[in-house]
Design a protein around this motif. Structure first.
Motif, PDB file in Angstrom:
ATOM      1  N   THR A 258       0.669   4.140  -3.081  1.00  0.00           N
ATOM      2  CA  THR A 258       0.380   5.566  -2.882  1.00  0.00           C
ATOM      3  C   THR A 258       1.601   6.445  -3.150  1.00  0.00           C
TER       4      THR A 258
ATOM      5  N   GLU B 195       0.831  -1.213   0.000  1.00  0.00           N
ATOM      6  CA  GLU B 195       0.000   0.000   0.000  1.00  0.00           C
ATOM      7  C   GLU B 195       0.861   1.257   0.000  1.00  0.00           C
TER       8      GLU B 195
ATOM      9  N   GLU C 195       0.740   1.149  -8.389  1.00  0.00           N
ATOM     10  CA  GLU C 195      -0.589   0.655  -8.043  1.00  0.00           C
ATOM     11  C   GLU C 195      -0.798  -0.779  -8.534  1.00  0.00           C
TER      12      GLU C 195
END
Length: 265
Positions: free
Chosen positions: A24, A20, A30
């Motif tokens: 970001t 994660e 992603e």
């Protein structure tokens, strides 16, 4: 200690929460949220290589990852690898090829439109004479293509014009070249049984993940026939690393067939 030569597989195995964080950190990362993509790409891509492909600074990415997991930042970071070919002077062999003998291929629009440019690239490579160089324009550095074309005797030199605009020259000879098609088709005896899987219509990276999963259980007397809608550029380096030989043909419009078997010992 996280470093530039740490593979994404090791990084995410030891620090799964960084999936994660990376997603970001930059939109390019992603894709790591996709479990199948992580399984296919993470074992062979380092943090520094991932930074190159995303167009971000490798040293800053390493520092950010270390900070995210609470690792101390050393006074002098000697582990972060600088991007290969960036800032490297143009090789003499390439500089000696006059501009009139340069071929040019721009696949930036193809890639941005979601089209697979591999067939177009290989067609241009096939037409490349021994005294010519091919300039390939892409929106990112095409790292997986290097090993594919090295087996055809081509060396590369890359130059970033912008974060989303790369020129990569491919030319014959040089230190990075290998004997054309070295080992790629050195297959063993013809297997007795053919197993067929059809991956047409599946969204990437599902086709490659399904092929690799099936190869994990491929018996010595079997060969795998893959029915695909395009030539899988990112699959070929994976097959080479795993010791498989392969042959690709296009028996009908819109149908690409890859026959894979174990390489001869």
């Amino acid at each position: 200690m996280i470093a530039g030569d740490t593979t994404l597989a090791r990084l995410l195995d030891e620090h799964p929460q960084l999936v994660e964080f990376l997603a970001t950190y930059d939109p390019h990362f992603e894709k790591l949220r996709n479990r199948l993509l992580r399984r296919v790409m993470a074992p062979r891509v380092t943090v520094a290589e991932a930074a190159r492909m995303a167009g971000v600074d490798a040293a800053k990415l390493v520092a950010a990852l270390r900070h995210a997991v609470g690792e101390p930042e050393p006074a002098a970071d000697t582990n972060t690898e600088p991007p290969a070919d960036i800032g490297v002077p143009k090789p003499g062999a390439l500089a000696g090829i006059p501009p009139a003998r340069h071929a040019h291929l721009d696949v930036r629009v193809d890639i941005r439109d979601g089209n697979e440019p591999f067939a177009k690239i290989m067609a241009a490579v096939k037409m490349l004479a021994a005294d010519q160089a091919l300039e390939l324009r892409t929106p990112f550095e095409p790292v997986p293509l290097y090993s594919v074309l090295a087996r055809r005797g081509l060396t590369h030199w890359a130059q970033a014009r912008a974060a989303d605009d790369w020129s990569v020259w491919f030319y014959h000879g040089g230190a990075g070249a290998q004997r054309p098609d070295s080992g790629a088709r050195a297959a063993g005896p013809a297997p007795a049984r053919t197993v067929t899987i059809d991956v047409r219509g599946l969204e990437p990276p599902q086709p490659m993940a399904l092929v690799l999963e099936r190869l994990d259980t491929l018996a010595d007397d079997e060969q795998l026939e893959v029915l695909h809608s395009r030539r899988p550029m990112f699959l070929y380096p994976q097959l080479d690393e795993r010791g498989f030989a392969y042959v690709t043909d296009e028996p009908a419009p819109g149908l690409v067939r890859i026959v894979i078997r174990r390489r001869a010992a």
